[in-house]
Design an enzyme around this catalytic site. Structure first.
Site, mmCIF file in Angstrom:
data_model
loop_
_atom_site.group_PDB
_atom_site.id
_atom_site.type_symbol
_atom_site.label_atom_id
_atom_site.label_comp_id
_atom_site.label_asym_id
_atom_site.label_seq_id
_atom_site.Cartn_x
_atom_site.Cartn_y
_atom_site.Cartn_z
ATOM 1 N N ASP A 21 49.541 34.057 56.813
ATOM 2 C CA ASP A 21 50.128 33.933 55.477
ATOM 3 C C ASP A 21 51.563 33.412 55.503
ATOM 4 O OD1 ASP A 21 47.727 35.183 54.729
ATOM 5 O OD2 ASP A 21 48.647 37.171 54.764
ATOM 6 N N GLU A 193 44.415 32.974 44.884
ATOM 7 C CA GLU A 193 45.454 33.916 45.291
ATOM 8 C C GLU A 193 46.607 33.131 45.918
ATOM 9 O OE1 GLU A 193 43.929 36.436 48.485
ATOM 10 O OE2 GLU A 193 42.464 34.899 48.967
#
Length: 543
Positions: A21, A193
């Site tokens: 991420d 997301e």
């Protein structure tokens, strides 16, 4: 050669092992990447580079329980998708603490902390909201600040991923103001997301991840002339994915962020994984298992009609042309051998859910040793004595040396290969009523505990230290022990590295996002506070 100039190349992944991420940022001539840590403490790892090729760890900002209290957090809970930005003379770090992973709810609190220097002490956290995970903060060029996150919908009959919400943040009041509004619901790939907003050439660009974080993963780009939208999707979406390329080395590409260089070049940092070779492939779309977890890679970006494109096609490349910057290398982040001679833990080390403190152990009680004080079992989500580092290669050898004298079968200390509370193996010294001090092995596979060692190995009374070693060779690993540090005895059981991967663990339940760790621990469920002194730890990668 390119016009007489030799092309320097970035080798992917740039952050090896569990480093997912990525939130990439440039401040002047310095580049930073912040990555997720989930239930591992300290929370968030920030890496620094001068050239996008060579990186070193520079900060672990969430190092106090005031900033991050994860006692009781579930496996793969904790810090999801932090976002790092810079404005008004300071760094801004947005992060989540996810308390519920399974079921209809995702109980999560999103926070903001700031610091004037990347490696300083970060401010007391400000609670932002609780409506969904993967938050980020956008600093518009008019000075206003906007908070974006995905919204989780727990209602029966509704898709859980309800879209990306936008809400203004007031730094004077230190709170969100106005009402949140959904500005993007994603594409038919679903599971939208990880929003990141940018303003470039008069457009607002919204980068999001879609398709989950296994082999369907991708990065979607949309743009609008207005911050609130409507947003049109990239005509050649997705920006990047590995889905259509099962043959390539870097899989699961998606979830990332954008950065420009001092010279006007553009790059995209994204998560990826390196499954084990073909002979270890699984039933999961024949893509394999990734015990190293999700790593960070970088791709070069070019622009066409004000849309970003990955150079060479929308899939991850093993090698990428470096920016036109001088190469700057750093000393190795982690020592091959840690002799535990310092008063604080080297930053390769991590603990699960709780910080390393005097209740867990000490580096000064016995100089030159890491002392661990017996805590809870591997299944304990609140209290334990376990210190570990990431697997960062598919072939390595790790070794430690421990002095410990258990007097109960409820006590043990040794070397551990670990994914989460339900998936791990351990070789350790414990106690048997008939044999006294012994070496034993445990294997936990999806919560089922087994003892693969047919007969425990007695440890003579005169032996102070026991040596443990693990050898990892791609999809397999095995343990050895020694009573003198010279003669080694191999444990006649081979373990499967694939059982320490997201893909394997998620097959049964879904929703696991970390990677394999190797470390040392001390368990004492009798409450006597067993003491184990580790003299060194060696981690050495092999070809």
């Amino acid at each position: 050669m390119n016009g007489g100039k030799y092309l320097m190349m970035i080798q992917n992944p740039v952050l090896k092992g569990f480093n997912p991420d990525p939130s990439i940022l440039r401040v002047g001539d310095d580049y930073y990447i912040a990555v997720s840590t989930f239930e591992w403490f300290p929370g968030v790892v920030i890496h620094h580079s001068k050239d996008l090729k060579n990186w070193h760890q520079v900060s672990r900002p969430l190092k106090t329980t005031e900033l991050l209290d994860m006692r009781g957090n579930p496996d793969s809970g904790g810090v999801w998708a932090p976002q790092l930005s810079y404005a008004d003379g300071k760094f801004w770090l947005i992060y989540s603490d996810v308390k519920v992973v399974k079921g209809p709810w995702k109980d999560v609190t999103n926070y903001l902390t700031t610091c004037e220097t990347i490696d300083g002490d970060w401010s007391k956290p400000i609670e932002m909201n609780q409506s969904g995970f993967d938050p980020s903060l956008f600093h518009d060029d008019d000075g206003r600040k906007w908070f974006v996150n995905m919204v989780w919908d727990n209602r029966v009959g509704h898709h859980n991923f309800a879209g990306i919400a936008l809400q203004e943040y007031d730094p004077q009041q230190e709170r969100l103001i106005g009402e949140p509004q959904i500005i993007f619901k994603g594409t038919n790939v679903k599971l939208v997301e990880a929003p990141h907003l940018y303003k470039i050439n008069g457009y607002y660009y919204l980068f999001t991840a879609e398709g989950g974080t296994l082999f369907n993963h991708q990065e979607t780009v949309a743009r609008s002339r207005n911050l609130e939208g409507p947003y049109e999707v990239h005509p050649d979406n997705p920006l990047i994915t590995s889905f259509h390329h099962p043959e390539i080395r870097l899989q699961r590409a998606g979830h990332g962020s954008l950065v420009d260089t001092q010279n006007g070049e553009w790059y995209f940092a994204h998560l990826t994984s390196r499954p084990l070779p073909d002979e270890t492939q699984s039933i999961l779309d024949d893509r394999g298992y990734s015990p190293l977890g999700r790593e960070t890679a970088i791709q070069k970006i070019e622009w066409n009609n004000d849309w970003p494109y990955v150079v060479g096609g929308n899939y991850p490349k093993d090698e990428v042309e470096m920016p036109d910057l001088p190469e700057v290398t750093w000393p190795a982040d982690y020592p091959i051998v840690d002799d535990f001679d310092e008063s604080t833990l080297n930053h390769q080390w991590n603990t699960v859910r709780i910080p390393f403190d005097e209740k867990m152990g000490s580096l000064t009680e016995r100089p030159g040793h890491l002392r661990l004080i017996g805590g809870g079992s591997f299944h304990n989500h609140f209290s334990h004595s376990f210190v570990a580092r990431r697997w960062q290669a598919l072939n390595f050898e790790a070794e430690t040396k421990v002095a410990v004298n258990p007097i109960s079968f409820q006590q043990q200390a040794g070397l551990v290969a670990y994914y989460n509370t339900s998936n791990w193996t351990s070789i350790h010294v414990t106690w048997d009523p008939e044999l006294g001090r012994v070496i034993d092995v445990l294997h936990c596979d999806r919560g089922e505990l087994a003892r693969p060692l047919r007969e425990m190995v007695p440890v003579p009374n005169e032996v102070e230290y026991v040596y443990f070693r693990v050898n990892v060779d791609q999809a397999e690993y095995y343990y050895s022990y020694s009573l003198d540090g010279e003669k080694w005895n191999v444990i006649d059981t081979t373990f499967d590295s694939r059982q320490l991967s997201d893909e394997y663990v998620s097959q049964k339940e879904g929703g696991f996002f970390t990677g394999a760790f190797i470390g040392v621990n001390c368990i004492d469920t009798s409450g006597r506070k067993l003491v184990a002194d580790f003299d060194y730890f060696r981690y050495e990668e092999q070809n």
